[in-house]
Design a protein around this motif. Structure first.
Motif, short mmCIF file in Angstrom:
data_model
loop_
_atom_site.label_atom_id
_atom_site.label_comp_id
_atom_site.label_asym_id
_atom_site.label_seq_id
_atom_site.Cartn_x
_atom_site.Cartn_y
_atom_site.Cartn_z
N LEU A 282 -17.61 -24.14 -8.86
CA LEU A 282 -18.75 -24.12 -9.76
C LEU A 282 -18.63 -25.11 -10.91
O LEU A 282 -19.63 -25.51 -11.48
N TYR A 283 -17.43 -25.51 -11.25
CA TYR A 283 -17.25 -26.31 -12.45
C TYR A 283 -17.26 -27.81 -12.19
O TYR A 283 -17.20 -28.59 -13.14
N ILE A 284 -17.29 -28.26 -10.96
CA ILE A 284 -17.36 -29.68 -10.63
C ILE A 284 -18.48 -29.87 -9.61
O ILE A 284 -18.58 -29.11 -8.64
N GLY A 285 -19.32 -30.87 -9.83
CA GLY A 285 -20.41 -31.09 -8.89
C GLY A 285 -21.12 -32.40 -9.17
O GLY A 285 -20.68 -33.22 -9.98
N ASP A 286 -22.23 -32.60 -8.50
CA ASP A 286 -23.03 -33.81 -8.61
C ASP A 286 -24.40 -33.46 -9.20
O ASP A 286 -24.90 -32.34 -9.03
N ILE A 287 -24.99 -34.44 -9.85
CA ILE A 287 -26.32 -34.28 -10.44
C ILE A 287 -27.30 -35.11 -9.63
O ILE A 287 -27.08 -36.31 -9.39
N PHE A 288 -28.38 -34.48 -9.20
CA PHE A 288 -29.42 -35.16 -8.42
C PHE A 288 -30.75 -35.00 -9.15
O PHE A 288 -31.06 -33.91 -9.64
N LEU A 289 -31.51 -36.08 -9.19
CA LEU A 289 -32.88 -36.02 -9.70
C LEU A 289 -33.80 -35.96 -8.49
O LEU A 289 -33.93 -36.92 -7.73
N VAL A 290 -34.45 -34.82 -8.33
CA VAL A 290 -35.25 -34.54 -7.14
C VAL A 290 -36.68 -34.26 -7.59
O VAL A 290 -36.91 -33.62 -8.62
N ASN A 291 -37.63 -34.75 -6.81
CA ASN A 291 -39.03 -34.46 -7.08
C ASN A 291 -39.25 -32.95 -7.04
O ASN A 291 -38.79 -32.26 -6.14
N SER A 292 -39.95 -32.45 -8.04
CA SER A 292 -40.15 -31.01 -8.15
C SER A 292 -40.88 -30.42 -6.95
O SER A 292 -40.70 -29.25 -6.62
N LYS A 293 -41.70 -31.23 -6.28
CA LYS A 293 -42.43 -30.74 -5.11
C LYS A 293 -41.55 -30.61 -3.88
O LYS A 293 -41.91 -29.93 -2.92
N GLU A 294 -40.39 -31.28 -3.88
CA GLU A 294 -39.49 -31.25 -2.73
C GLU A 294 -38.38 -30.22 -2.88
O GLU A 294 -37.51 -30.11 -2.02
N ILE A 295 -38.40 -29.48 -3.97
CA ILE A 295 -37.37 -28.47 -4.21
C ILE A 295 -37.84 -27.12 -3.69
O ILE A 295 -38.98 -26.71 -3.95
N ILE A 296 -36.99 -26.45 -2.96
CA ILE A 296 -37.26 -25.10 -2.49
C ILE A 296 -36.64 -24.13 -3.48
O ILE A 296 -35.43 -24.15 -3.73
N ARG A 297 -37.46 -23.27 -4.06
CA ARG A 297 -37.00 -22.29 -5.04
C ARG A 297 -36.92 -20.92 -4.37
O ARG A 297 -37.94 -20.26 -4.17
N PRO A 298 -35.71 -20.48 -4.00
CA PRO A 298 -35.59 -19.20 -3.30
C PRO A 298 -35.71 -18.02 -4.26
O PRO A 298 -35.63 -18.17 -5.49
N ASN A 299 -35.90 -16.86 -3.68
CA ASN A 299 -36.02 -15.63 -4.47
C ASN A 299 -34.63 -15.08 -4.80
O ASN A 299 -34.28 -13.96 -4.45
N LEU A 300 -33.83 -15.90 -5.48
CA LEU A 300 -32.47 -15.54 -5.87
C LEU A 300 -32.31 -15.72 -7.37
O LEU A 300 -32.84 -16.68 -7.95
N SER A 301 -31.58 -14.81 -7.97
CA SER A 301 -31.28 -14.94 -9.39
C SER A 301 -30.12 -15.90 -9.58
O SER A 301 -29.46 -16.32 -8.63
N ILE A 302 -29.85 -16.25 -10.85
CA ILE A 302 -28.75 -17.16 -11.15
C ILE A 302 -27.42 -16.55 -10.73
O ILE A 302 -26.56 -17.22 -10.14
#
Length: 268
Positions: free
Chosen positions: A211-231
């Motif tokens: 969780l503490y190391i990763g990559d940052i991506f700039l993605v179009n908001s329309k191409e993001i799938i937002r699942p029914n999951l909490s943080i």
């Protein structure tokens, strides 16, 4: 015809060296263990005994593995819990030992009360001021500031107080190629200004090492799938390596999330 003499019998044996006496041939035929047709047949009791041993061995192995599967998470949970209790109890146990109170668990309870009081103190304006001054000194230390910043981001992600630095939403993006998806967290939203029109982009943090190391991506908001999951559910999925993944995931409609709009920055 007169019977053959001994000299004639010796001459006949010399002419046919492959001939074997009848008695020796009979003994060889009886003692040949490699001939299955001539070996003695196995008894039905022996075959039944072998089948029973195989079934019993298979049943014992299966039940033993079932017991290991059931007891492994229990043992791991007990070990980690016991280690945590001893670790937390060790903060205040030496103090109570000097005072003459040698009660196991008293330091653990004191530590929990101490954490609760710290939470109450930090929630006030005086506590927030003290934390701000402490962070000001920590962020000027060369090596410690990186560790503190990473730890603070993780704690802010699971904090009950929704602030601007926490993870906003769980996101699923197409990465690294078409047909493959990756779990991530939306941290902010920016607007990319173009000549024709503006494009709304979301900054998605995709962990690559827990969780503490990763990559940052700039993605179009329309191409993001937002699942029914909490943080917290998203963090559990990543930390567990996907073992807590639900059997079905459905996307959340954006129309019902108007009140959860993310503050937008602008890139020009």
């Amino acid at each position: 015809m007169p019977p053959a003499t001994e000299e004639e019998e010796k001459m006949a044996e010399e002419k046919d060296p492959t001939s074997v006496p009848l008695s020796q041939a009979d003994n060889a035929a009886i003692e040949d263990p490699e001939d299955p047709a001539k070996s003695p047949p196995s008894s039905p009791n022996s075959s039944t005994r072998k089948a029973c041993c195989f079934v019993l061995q298979s049943w014992v192995s299966k039940k033993f593995m079932t017991g290991c599967v059931v007891l492994f998470p229990v043992a791991v949970t007990f070990f980690i819990t016991w280690w945590f209790i001893q670790f937390v109890d060790g903060f205040f146990s030496p103090l109570y030992s000097r005072l003459g109170f040698d009660i196991f668990g008293l330091g653990f309870v004191t530590s929990l009360v101490f954490v609760f009081l710290v939470g109450v103190f930090v929630s006030s304006w005086m506590g927030a001021t003290v934390i701000w001054v402490g962070e000001w000194f920590i962020k000027r230390m060369p090596f410690v500031r990186h560790i503190y910043s990473a730890s603070k981001q993780i704690s802010a992600a699971i904090s009950p107080d929704q602030n601007t630095t926490a993870f906003k939403e769980v996101a699923i993006i197409r990465h690294p190629r078409v047909g493959e998806y990756a779990f991530g967290f939306i941290t902010s939203t920016v607007t990319l200004q173009k000549d024709n029109e503006d494009e709304e982009l979301c900054s998605v943090f995709v962990p690559t090492n827990h969780l503490y190391i990763g990559d940052i991506f700039l993605v179009n908001s329309k191409e993001i799938i937002r699942p029914n999951l909490s943080i917290r559910e998203g963090i559990e999925i990543i930390v567990s390596g996907g073992m807590t993944m639900p059997q079905s995931i459905s996307p959340v409609e954006r129309a019902g999330r108007v009140n959860d709009r993310i503050p937008m920055n602008r890139i020009g």
